[in-house]
Design a protein around this motif. Structure first.
Motif, short mmCIF file in Angstrom:
data_model
loop_
_atom_site.label_atom_id
_atom_site.label_comp_id
_atom_site.label_asym_id
_atom_site.label_seq_id
_atom_site.Cartn_x
_atom_site.Cartn_y
_atom_site.Cartn_z
N ALA A 132 97.90 28.25 5.51
CA ALA A 132 98.94 29.06 6.15
C ALA A 132 98.38 29.87 7.31
O ALA A 132 99.12 30.25 8.22
CB ALA A 132 99.57 29.99 5.12
N GLU A 133 97.06 30.13 7.30
CA GLU A 133 96.44 30.94 8.35
C GLU A 133 96.19 30.17 9.64
O GLU A 133 95.72 30.74 10.63
CB GLU A 133 95.11 31.52 7.85
CG GLU A 133 95.24 32.51 6.70
CD GLU A 133 95.35 31.83 5.35
OE1 GLU A 133 95.56 32.53 4.35
OE2 GLU A 133 95.23 30.58 5.29
N ALA A 321 94.25 34.77 21.46
CA ALA A 321 93.61 35.03 20.17
C ALA A 321 92.11 35.10 20.37
O ALA A 321 91.58 34.66 21.39
CB ALA A 321 93.97 33.95 19.16
N SER A 322 91.43 35.65 19.39
CA SER A 322 89.97 35.71 19.43
C SER A 322 89.44 35.70 18.01
O SER A 322 90.16 36.02 17.06
CB SER A 322 89.50 36.97 20.17
OG SER A 322 89.95 38.14 19.50
N GLY A 323 88.18 35.33 17.89
CA GLY A 323 87.55 35.33 16.57
C GLY A 323 88.12 34.30 15.62
O GLY A 323 88.06 34.48 14.40
N LEU A 324 88.67 33.22 16.16
CA LEU A 324 89.26 32.20 15.30
C LEU A 324 88.18 31.35 14.65
O LEU A 324 87.13 31.09 15.23
CB LEU A 324 90.20 31.30 16.10
CG LEU A 324 91.43 31.98 16.73
CD1 LEU A 324 92.20 31.00 17.59
CD2 LEU A 324 92.33 32.56 15.64
N MET A 350 91.35 22.32 14.44
CA MET A 350 92.21 23.33 13.81
C MET A 350 91.58 24.70 13.98
O MET A 350 90.39 24.89 13.74
CB MET A 350 92.38 23.02 12.31
CG MET A 350 93.27 24.02 11.58
SD MET A 350 93.64 23.52 9.87
CE MET A 350 92.00 23.63 9.12
N ALA A 351 92.39 25.66 14.42
CA ALA A 351 91.95 27.04 14.57
C ALA A 351 92.68 27.90 13.55
O ALA A 351 93.91 27.82 13.41
CB ALA A 351 92.23 27.55 15.98
N VAL A 352 91.91 28.71 12.83
CA VAL A 352 92.45 29.50 11.73
C VAL A 352 92.09 30.96 11.96
O VAL A 352 90.96 31.28 12.37
CB VAL A 352 91.87 29.02 10.38
CG1 VAL A 352 92.44 29.80 9.22
CG2 VAL A 352 92.12 27.53 10.20
N THR A 353 93.03 31.86 11.71
CA THR A 353 92.73 33.29 11.82
C THR A 353 91.67 33.64 10.81
O THR A 353 91.55 33.02 9.75
CB THR A 353 93.99 34.13 11.56
OG1 THR A 353 94.54 33.77 10.29
CG2 THR A 353 95.02 33.92 12.65
#
Length: 411
Positions: A132-133, A321-324, A350-353
């Protein structure tokens, strides 16, 4: 692209397997359209991986994807980004190939279906499980299924000769027929003398097709080195002219060896014989003996060498966004047989928070092992004034005489 393929295989490992460096390169190239003057070191690192400046790579990828190849199917997707985002995000989305699928991130079953639909059914599971993130999901798919112009003949595996470990393990192997196949010996910069077999797909005259090169070097040459030589040869052979005009003259293919410059008899990779024949001049004939094979591979592309960390760093300011956290992976399959060749690959970024730090999870197993109550309640997610049924119990029960699970549902 051949440069990236060599880089890819050098990092991917040496075991039996299959990959599509092109599938990974195309995904990086799509990210290249987002690399502007402000990309800094990330843009330079992406350019290093791509082997060219990101804008040129993006243009090349767009041109390839816009010109649909009849036997190499392709698809791209960028999911999870709002279409009404920042100006730089809108510009990047607008620069993507028109065939690129966009929108919200699909549910996992829909992602599996996307992989299946775009790989001729060869890959039916999406390479990653999407949490989900996840805020960005990108994918490329490549697939091909062809029949040979002329099928191979079948011969006993002993024809691989005693020097082959496969001769005693296999029963039957493939032997190239006179037509629709090509063979030769080439001296390469990377791997020294190699043998090459080329099988051509059956297509209409003048139509784009697929040629599958098999390249073998001395056993002590590392796999990545042989693969590098094979990619170099693939480019040089197509620069030498259409395969329909083969065999190209020795001078037209760098390093090609004439059989008349090699000694008669046995060598580790070939046997050369000579006999009188009714022919003009000095004719050269080749027959290749090789096995059927199939492979399925999973490649983790999250390391810097594959270019995906740099690609995400280029994208972060564009998507706001940053820090993914990054997960990049490729699933690939292939099968080489008497009658044809099929292969497919799905590559994913895939990029995830940022996920929470490691902690403690306490779990409970709830056992309904004695009589219990059941209530069925209507639900409605609309505003309360529009949802008179929401929260209203409709059915209720007391369970004190349970049934066994029916046999037909136990599978």
């Amino acid at each position: 692209m051949a440069r990236y393929a060599k880089r890819f295989h050098a990092a991917a490992g040496e075991g039996h397997g299959v990959a599509s460096p092109l599938g990974a390169w195309l995904l990086l190239a799509l990210c290249g359209a987002a690399a502007g003057r402000r990309s800094g070191s990330a843009g330079r690192e992406l350019a290093e991986a791509l082997g060219m400046d990101p804008a040129s790579a993006a243009a090349a990828a767009t041109a390839m994807l816009a010109d649909e190849h009849p036997v190499v199917l392709s698809a791209t997707a960028v999911w999870g980004l709002p279409e009404d985002g920042t100006q730089s995000l809108r510009a990047w989305l607008a620069a993507l190939p028109s065939s690129t699928e966009t929108g919200p991130i699909p549910a996992q079953p829909d992602l599996d279906r996307w992989a299946d639909d775009h790989t001729l059914g060869l890959i039916n599971t999406f390479p990653v499980q999407v949490p989900a993130e996840a805020v960005l999901l990108m994918a490329t798919a490549l697939a091909s299924r062809v029949s040979w112009r002329d099928p191979f003949d079948i011969v006993p595996a002993e024809e691989l000769r005693a020097g082959s470990a496969w001769a005693g393990r296999l029963t039957r192997v493939l032997s190239s027929p006179v037509r629709g196949h090509h063979g030769f010996i080439v001296t390469t910069e990377e791997a020294g003398d190699v043998i090459v077999h080329v099988a051509e797909a059956k297509v209409e005259p003048g139509e784009p097709g697929l040629s599958v090169l098999s390249v073998a070097a001395a056993p002590e040459i590392p796999p990545a080195t042989v693969l590098a030589a094979a990619h170099t040869l693939a480019v040089e052979l197509h620069e030498a002219g259409p395969f329909g005009q083969w065999p190209p003259q020795t001078g037209h293919l760098p390093g090609r060896r004439s059989l008349y410059d090699l000694p008669l008899g046995e060598a580790p990779l070939w046997t050369i014989t000579e006999e009188p024949a009714l022919t003009y001049g000095r004719e050269e004939r080749y027959r290749s003996v090789l096995p059927c094979w199939s492979a399925e591979s999973e490649h983790d592309l999250s390391r810097e060498v594959f270019g995906f960390p740099a690609a995400l760093r280029v994208l972060e300011p564009v998507i706001g966004a940053s820090g993914l956290d990054l997960k990049a992976k490729q699933s690939a399959v292939a099968r080489y047989s008497r009658y044809g060749f099929e292969a497919a690959a799905v590559t994913v970024l895939m990029a995830v928070t940022g996920l929470p730090p490691e902690g403690v999870v306490r779990s409970a197993e709830l056992r309904f092992g004695h009589p219990y109550a059941v209530v069925a309640v209507a639900t409605d997610e609309r505003p309360a004034e529009q949802a008179p049924w929401h929260g209203v119990p409709v059915f209720s029960a007391w369970v004190s005489d349970p049934d066994d699970v029916p046999a037909e549902e136990a599978g």
